[in-house]
Design a protein around this motif. Structure first.
Motif, short mmCIF file in Angstrom:
data_model
loop_
_atom_site.label_atom_id
_atom_site.label_comp_id
_atom_site.label_asym_id
_atom_site.label_seq_id
_atom_site.Cartn_x
_atom_site.Cartn_y
_atom_site.Cartn_z
N VAL A 62 0.81 -1.16 0.36
CA VAL A 62 -0.35 0.03 0.10
C VAL A 62 0.78 1.47 -0.08
N LEU A 63 1.67 1.20 0.92
CA LEU A 63 2.84 2.55 0.86
C LEU A 63 3.36 2.81 -0.03
N ALA A 64 4.15 1.89 -0.75
CA ALA A 64 4.96 1.75 -2.15
C ALA A 64 4.18 1.79 -2.94
N ASN A 65 2.96 1.24 -2.86
CA ASN A 65 1.36 2.11 -4.85
C ASN A 65 1.58 2.99 -4.49
N ALA A 66 0.86 3.76 -2.95
CA ALA A 66 0.27 5.27 -2.71
C ALA A 66 1.51 6.73 -3.14
N ALA A 67 2.45 5.82 -1.87
CA ALA A 67 3.21 6.82 -1.95
C ALA A 67 4.46 7.61 -3.21
N SER A 68 4.73 5.96 -4.08
CA SER A 68 5.85 6.31 -4.79
C SER A 68 5.71 7.16 -6.00
N PRO A 69 4.24 7.92 -6.37
CA PRO A 69 4.26 8.74 -7.55
C PRO A 69 4.18 10.08 -6.82
N ALA A 70 3.60 10.26 -5.79
CA ALA A 70 4.09 11.67 -5.21
C ALA A 70 5.26 11.56 -5.18
N PHE A 71 6.89 11.10 -4.48
CA PHE A 71 7.97 11.21 -4.62
C PHE A 71 8.31 11.12 -6.00
N ALA A 72 7.88 10.62 -7.42
CA ALA A 72 8.63 11.17 -8.63
C ALA A 72 7.36 12.31 -8.70
N GLU A 73 6.90 12.72 -8.70
CA GLU A 73 6.03 14.05 -9.30
C GLU A 73 6.64 15.26 -8.34
N SER A 99 10.65 8.79 -17.35
CA SER A 99 11.12 8.23 -18.22
C SER A 99 10.20 7.25 -18.57
N GLY A 100 9.80 7.05 -20.12
CA GLY A 100 8.99 6.40 -20.82
C GLY A 100 7.91 6.74 -20.97
N ARG A 101 7.01 6.07 -21.21
CA ARG A 101 5.84 5.88 -21.03
C ARG A 101 3.92 5.10 -20.63
N TRP A 102 4.79 4.08 -19.72
CA TRP A 102 4.30 3.60 -19.00
C TRP A 102 3.70 4.00 -17.03
N LEU A 103 4.86 4.34 -16.46
CA LEU A 103 5.41 4.22 -15.09
C LEU A 103 5.33 5.51 -14.54
N THR A 104 4.22 5.34 -14.12
CA THR A 104 4.74 7.62 -13.50
C THR A 104 5.87 7.09 -12.20
N THR A 105 6.72 6.38 -11.88
CA THR A 105 7.72 6.17 -10.42
C THR A 105 9.46 5.92 -11.07
N VAL A 106 9.14 6.01 -12.34
CA VAL A 106 10.42 5.80 -13.44
C VAL A 106 10.88 7.56 -13.60
N ASP A 114 13.23 3.66 -10.79
CA ASP A 114 12.41 3.72 -10.60
C ASP A 114 11.58 3.89 -9.30
N VAL A 115 11.35 4.63 -8.76
CA VAL A 115 11.09 4.98 -7.08
C VAL A 115 10.31 4.68 -6.49
N HIS A 116 9.75 3.54 -6.96
CA HIS A 116 8.33 2.47 -6.12
C HIS A 116 9.59 1.46 -5.65
N GLU A 117 10.50 0.84 -6.84
CA GLU A 117 11.03 -0.41 -6.61
C GLU A 117 12.09 0.77 -5.40
N LEU A 118 12.57 1.71 -5.82
CA LEU A 118 13.61 2.04 -3.91
C LEU A 118 12.72 2.47 -2.58
N LEU A 119 11.78 2.45 -2.56
CA LEU A 119 10.57 2.16 -1.49
C LEU A 119 10.22 1.32 -1.52
#
Length: 495
Positions: free
Chosen positions: A425-436, A446-453, A464-469
């Motif tokens: 839950v934390l990784a999925n919800a928070a990583s887009p905010a980190f990336a933004e 980077s790329g067209r698929w993931l908001t967190t790369v 990939d901020v999701h992976e790092l988190l």
């Protein structure tokens, strides 16, 4: 009309599984015990109502139970899913299935049908009074597996007729499914009694799966079978994470994706998507608090494969002759079927959209934006401030509380899997905010698929901020995340 891929021949029938002739009374008793436990709440309530003189209410309860069982039976006997594969239309696929069946000693009538999702299954039906098997193959598998891997998947499913065909296995699977339904939801009073029964009854089903894997390795080779196991798990996780999100997002806009499968194939070839999907598949294997899974974990299945070198099947992806028509039919099914199986798609009022033609920022965020959830949970007015608040929560040990604000149902999850679910839950919800927040400081998506790369402005190596988190939450080591945060932006980020 369906045309069988294979039909009965004069060849000897499939050799029986040595284990199938032995029906230990223990497994029959386990199946009956699970059915009794699954029906216990309704039985107790029925007896209480009857004893209290509320016989009409008890009758309504009994009728409801009978209707539920009838719906289960009618669903199993409903129209065949998928689109029929006729040998004259798809000779290459028909020949591959026929070859695998012959090598396996499978000599019964067999239909093949293509379904839109990542699925492979073997079922039974009756056509003109003749018992016929139905092999379901998902279009994502046909488009992404090599011929050898597809042969392995086909052999595995056909081998189930040998390893899972007796009534003992049927009772176990049905009883486990009924009991597993009782463990869903907020209240699970049967859990202390159900978990031991479920764990005790899974051994025969796990053994049947590894036995089918061994047959697949013998037919298609160990390397192709291991590759198929990995690839199917990856495709399934990516389909759930990306494909279903695209469909949901476009459905809200009264649109459907005409190039859905082209976009999906392109997405799963992206290394960041593949790595994310592999992690998700492994996490799903690990989260099984009550032992309801009928399949062993992927790493266990791969380790149990026998050594069969080489494969008689090719290393290229099989090409469907009617691929365009099949793809269109499957997309329409995914976008909202309203006709009978095999009915031709019809024109409707929804708009056709090409996913690969969308701007990258729109495609990345299609149907998925958790940033408002995070802003609300931490009571901040920007992604930058929200990301800083999340980092503080992880540092002071209040991350689980934040996760429960994001997903209230976590408080009722089984204790054994709550940490893993909290991490997700934390990784999925928070990583887009980190990336933004990083992009606000000069990074780029980077790329067209993931908001967190995202890619930093200096050396160009994507992160990939999701992976790092997720790694930080798994290990408890926040230093890499802190280092990224400290080096990426101004001091006012620490507000």
């Amino acid at each position: 009309m369906d045309t069988p891929i294979s039909a009965p021949t004069s060849s000897p029938p499939t050799a029986p599984d040595p284990a199938s002739g032995d029906r230990p009374p223990r497994e029959w008793l386990l199946g009956l015990a699970m059915l009794a436990l699954a029906g216990l709440p309704e039985a107790v309530l029925f007896c209480a109502l009857y004893a209290a003189g509320l016989r009409w209410v008890a009758a309504l309860l009994l009728g409801s139970a009978v209707r539920r069982i009838a719906r289960t039976v009618s669903a199993a006997r409903g129209p065949l899913p998928g689109r029929a594969v006729r040998p004259r239309d798809e000779p290459a696929l028909a020949e591959l299935v026929r070859d695998v069946a012959g090598r396996l000693g499978f000599h019964e009538p067999l239909l093949v049908r293509i379904v839109p999702t990542v699925q492979a299954a073997l079922g039974r039906t009756r056509i003109d009074g003749v018992r016929t098997h139905v092999l379901l193959l998902g279009l994502p598998l046909l488009r992404n597996l090599t011929e050898a891997e597809l042969a392995s998947v086909t052999a595995h499913e056909l081998a189930h007729e040998r390893h899972l065909r007796d009534r003992r296995h049927g009772l176990l699977r049905f009883a486990r499914a009924q009991l597993a339904e009782r463990l869903e939801g907020r209240f699970r009073p049967l859990a202390p009694f159900a978990a031991p029964l479920l764990r005790a009854s899974r051994s025969p089903l796990w053994h049947a799966e590894t036995a089918a894997d061994a047959d697949a390795a013998r037919i298609a080779g160990a390397e192709a079978t291991a590759g198929a196991l990995h690839r199917v798990g990856l495709l399934d996780a990516a389909f759930e994470a990306l494909g279903e999100r695209w469909l949901s997002g476009l459905a809200q806009q009264d649109a459907w994706p005409e190039d859905f499968y082209d976009a999906f194939d392109a997405a799963v070839s992206d290394p960041y998507v593949a790595r994310r999907a592999a992690r998700a598949a492994a996490d799903e294997d690990a989260v099984d608090p009550y032992g309801t899974a009928d399949h062993p974990p992927l790493d266990r299945r791969a380790a149990a494969l026998p050594d069969h070198a080489g494969s008689p099947f090719g290393s290229a992806v099989l090409t469907l002759r009617t691929g365009a028509a099949v793809e269109e039919w499957c997309v329409r099914e995914l976008a909202g079927p309203d006709g009978e199986p095999d009915e031709e798609p019809h024109d409707d009022d929804v708009n056709a959209v090409r996913l690969l033609g969308l701007p990258h920022d729109r495609l990345r965020e299609l149907g998925f934006d958790t940033r408002l959830d995070v802003l609300h949970a931490v009571r901040r007015d920007s992604s930058t401030r929200a990301a800083a608040a999340v980092l503080d929560a992880l540092a002071d040990g209040t991350g689980p509380l934040l996760a429960r604000r994001l997903e209230p149902a976590l408080r009722w999850a089984p204790a054994t899997v709550r940490p893993a679910l909290t991490r997700g839950v934390l990784a999925n919800a928070a990583s887009p905010a980190f990336a933004e927040a990083l992009c606000a400081a000069g990074w780029t998506h980077s790329g067209r698929w993931l908001t967190t790369v995202v890619t930093p402005p200096d050396d160009g190596s994507a992160v990939d901020v999701h992976e790092l988190l997720d790694d930080a939450l798994r290990s408890g080591d926040l230093e890499p995340l802190r280092t990224l945060w400290a080096s990426a932006g101004p001091k006012e980020w620490d507000v």
